[in-house]
Design a protein around this motif. Structure first.
Motif, PDB file in Angstrom:
ATOM      1  N   UNK A   9       0.924  -1.344  -0.090  1.00 15.30           N
ATOM      2  CA  UNK A   9       0.240   0.054  -0.034  1.00 15.30           C
ATOM      3  C   UNK A   9       0.672   1.358   0.106  1.00 15.30           C
ATOM      4  N   UNK A  10       1.668   1.324   0.665  1.00 12.72           N
ATOM      5  CA  UNK A  10       2.875   2.397   0.859  1.00 12.72           C
ATOM      6  C   UNK A  10       3.660   2.818  -0.239  1.00 12.72           C
ATOM      7  N   UNK A  11       4.371   1.638  -0.818  1.00 19.66           N
ATOM      8  CA  UNK A  11       5.015   1.901  -1.978  1.00 19.66           C
ATOM      9  C   UNK A  11       4.052   1.820  -3.269  1.00 19.66           C
ATOM     10  N   UNK A  12       3.037   1.257  -3.467  1.00 16.32           N
ATOM     11  CA  UNK A  12       2.030   1.496  -4.301  1.00 16.32           C
ATOM     12  C   UNK A  12       1.345   2.885  -4.399  1.00 16.32           C
ATOM     13  N   UNK A  13       1.333   3.430  -3.152  1.00 15.58           N
ATOM     14  CA  UNK A  13       0.625   4.781  -3.045  1.00 15.58           C
ATOM     15  C   UNK A  13       1.680   5.839  -3.733  1.00 15.58           C
ATOM     16  N   UNK A  14       3.256   5.652  -3.302  1.00 12.08           N
ATOM     17  CA  UNK A  14       4.074   6.581  -4.086  1.00 12.08           C
ATOM     18  C   UNK A  14       4.135   6.173  -5.437  1.00 12.08           C
ATOM     19  N   UNK A  15       3.770   5.119  -5.872  1.00 19.62           N
ATOM     20  CA  UNK A  15       3.783   4.928  -7.386  1.00 19.62           C
ATOM     21  C   UNK A  15       2.607   5.571  -7.776  1.00 19.62           C
ATOM     22  N   UNK A  16       1.588   5.524  -7.279  1.00 24.50           N
ATOM     23  CA  UNK A  16       0.234   6.401  -7.693  1.00 24.50           C
ATOM     24  C   UNK A  16       0.568   7.788  -7.834  1.00 24.50           C
ATOM     25  N   UNK A  17       1.068   8.261  -6.713  1.00 30.99           N
ATOM     26  CA  UNK A  17       1.290   9.821  -6.761  1.00 30.99           C
ATOM     27  C   UNK A  17       2.187  10.049  -7.622  1.00 30.99           C
ATOM     28  N   UNK A  18       3.254   9.412  -7.985  1.00 30.09           N
ATOM     29  CA  UNK A  18       4.159   9.617  -9.134  1.00 30.09           C
ATOM     30  C   UNK A  18       3.651   9.387 -10.453  1.00 30.09           C
ATOM     31  N   UNK A  19       2.776   8.549 -10.628  1.00 28.16           N
ATOM     32  CA  UNK A  19       1.915   8.326 -11.874  1.00 28.16           C
ATOM     33  C   UNK A  19       1.036   9.630 -12.174  1.00 28.16           C
ATOM     34  N   UNK A  20       0.424   9.996 -11.001  1.00 28.86           N
ATOM     35  CA  UNK A  20      -0.445  11.020 -11.313  1.00 28.86           C
ATOM     36  C   UNK A  20       0.150  12.354 -11.566  1.00 28.86           C
ATOM     37  N   UNK A  21       1.218  12.610 -10.974  1.00 27.88           N
ATOM     38  CA  UNK A  21       2.283  13.709 -11.353  1.00 27.88           C
ATOM     39  C   UNK A  21       2.737  13.678 -12.985  1.00 27.88           C
ATOM     40  N   UNK A  22       2.894  12.534 -13.465  1.00 26.60           N
ATOM     41  CA  UNK A  22       3.084  12.339 -14.817  1.00 26.60           C
ATOM     42  C   UNK A  22       1.895  12.486 -15.718  1.00 26.60           C
ATOM     43  N   UNK A  23       0.878  12.306 -15.043  1.00 26.82           N
ATOM     44  CA  UNK A  23      -0.242  12.385 -15.871  1.00 26.82           C
ATOM     45  C   UNK A  23      -0.617  13.618 -16.031  1.00 26.82           C
ATOM     46  N   UNK A  24      -0.660  14.532 -15.072  1.00 24.24           N
ATOM     47  CA  UNK A  24      -0.798  16.022 -14.860  1.00 24.24           C
ATOM     48  C   UNK A  24       0.034  16.585 -15.967  1.00 24.24           C
ATOM     49  N   UNK A  25       1.425  16.261 -15.869  1.00 16.97           N
ATOM     50  CA  UNK A  25       2.334  16.683 -16.937  1.00 16.97           C
ATOM     51  C   UNK A  25       2.100  16.363 -18.174  1.00 16.97           C
ATOM     52  N   UNK A  26       1.463  15.254 -18.323  1.00 19.41           N
ATOM     53  CA  UNK A  26       0.981  15.051 -19.984  1.00 19.41           C
ATOM     54  C   UNK A  26      -0.259  15.711 -20.271  1.00 19.41           C
ATOM     55  N   UNK A  27      -0.987  16.240 -19.196  1.00 25.62           N
ATOM     56  CA  UNK A  27      -2.201  17.045 -19.661  1.00 25.62           C
ATOM     57  C   UNK A  27      -2.033  18.504 -19.758  1.00 25.62           C
ATOM     58  N   UNK A  28      -0.627  18.891 -19.761  1.00 25.70           N
ATOM     59  CA  UNK A  28      -0.170  20.434 -19.896  1.00 25.70           C
ATOM     60  C   UNK A  28      -0.106  21.043 -18.676  1.00 25.70           C
ATOM     61  N   UNK A  29       0.184  20.670 -17.420  1.00 28.90           N
ATOM     62  CA  UNK A  29       0.757  21.104 -16.546  1.00 28.90           C
ATOM     63  C   UNK A  29       2.259  20.824 -16.128  1.00 28.90           C
ATOM     64  N   UNK A  30       3.099  21.441 -16.836  1.00 26.48           N
ATOM     65  CA  UNK A  30       4.403  20.945 -16.663  1.00 26.48           C
ATOM     66  C   UNK A  30       4.957  21.622 -15.058  1.00 26.48           C
ATOM     67  N   UNK A  31       5.787  20.670 -14.580  1.00 23.52           N
ATOM     68  CA  UNK A  31       6.136  20.776 -13.043  1.00 23.52           C
ATOM     69  C   UNK A  31       7.338  21.991 -13.018  1.00 23.52           C
ATOM     70  N   UNK A  32       7.369  22.366 -11.896  1.00 20.74           N
ATOM     71  CA  UNK A  32       8.373  23.485 -11.446  1.00 20.74           C
ATOM     72  C   UNK A  32       9.425  22.770 -10.661  1.00 20.74           C
ATOM     73  N   UNK A  33      10.276  23.464 -10.432  1.00 20.23           N
ATOM     74  CA  UNK A  33      11.603  22.856  -9.834  1.00 20.23           C
ATOM     75  C   UNK A  33      11.177  22.175  -8.565  1.00 20.23           C
ATOM     76  N   UNK A  34      10.286  22.565  -7.749  1.00 21.70           N
ATOM     77  CA  UNK A  34      10.144  21.916  -6.266  1.00 21.70           C
ATOM     78  C   UNK A  34       9.157  20.633  -6.637  1.00 21.70           C
ATOM     79  N   UNK A  35       8.299  20.772  -7.570  1.00 24.09           N
ATOM     80  CA  UNK A  35       7.406  19.638  -7.895  1.00 24.09           C
ATOM     81  C   UNK A  35       8.413  18.395  -8.403  1.00 24.09           C
TER      82      UNK A  35
END
Length: 164
Positions: A9-35
């Motif tokens: 659950x914990x490692x999978x949760x990190x994987x899900x949050x990381x996947x979400x970050x990359x999904x938002x990036x693919x949808x046109x929300x580029x990350x800043x440095x702190x992201x």
């Protein structure tokens, strides 16, 4: 609950949050440095989870997973404070740098990817920005890692099959 379930659950949760970050990036929300900084501890937590499955009974690995989750949560809290103007962030990503010596023509000639400032909220849900959500969810993941560590400690005692 078992140690392996909490690690999953914990490692999978990190994987899900990381996947979400990359999904938002693919949808046109580029990350800043702190992201981007917030992504590294999630990567570490995923790797720790993989190793923890290979080395059952180790209390140190879930403890490291908790530290990784706490690290990304802490960066998320700091980033949220920068976005909300509670404190200043790094000048390299908040526009605090100097433009001395640059003309208007120099600024207009700049090409390349869109620059995202760390002190600007690019997306929010229920008044919480992406770093805020990362912090909240990562604190939950930290608790999961701590439970996994406790379960690991219980399984290393003489014949104990402790569950929570």
């Amino acid at each position: 609950m078992t140690r392996n379930l909490m690690i999953t659950l914990s490692a999978g949760g990190s994987a899900a949050l990381l996947a979400g970050a990359y999904l938002f990036q693919a949808l046109g929300y580029p990350p800043c440095a702190m992201c981007l900084w917030q992504r590294w501890p999630h990567i570490a937590a995923i790797l720790i989870g993989v190793v923890a499955f290979r080395l059952p009974g180790q209390i140190m690995l879930p403890a490291l997973g908790a530290i990784a989750a706490a690290t990304t949560a802490g960066i998320g809290v700091f980033h949220t404070g920068v976005e909300r103007g509670f404190w200043e962030g790094p000048s390299s990503c908040t526009g605090g740098g100097s433009l001395d010596g640059l003309s208007g023509a120099d600024l207009l000639a700049v090409t390349g990817p869109r620059v995202v400032m760390c002190d600007q909220v690019s997306w929010e849900l229920f008044t919480l920005s992406m770093p805020s959500w990362n912090a909240l969810l990562s604190f939950g993941l930290m608790i999961g890692w701590i439970l996994a560590a406790r379960l690991s400690a219980g399984s290393t005692t003489a014949g104990s099959s402790r569950t929570v």
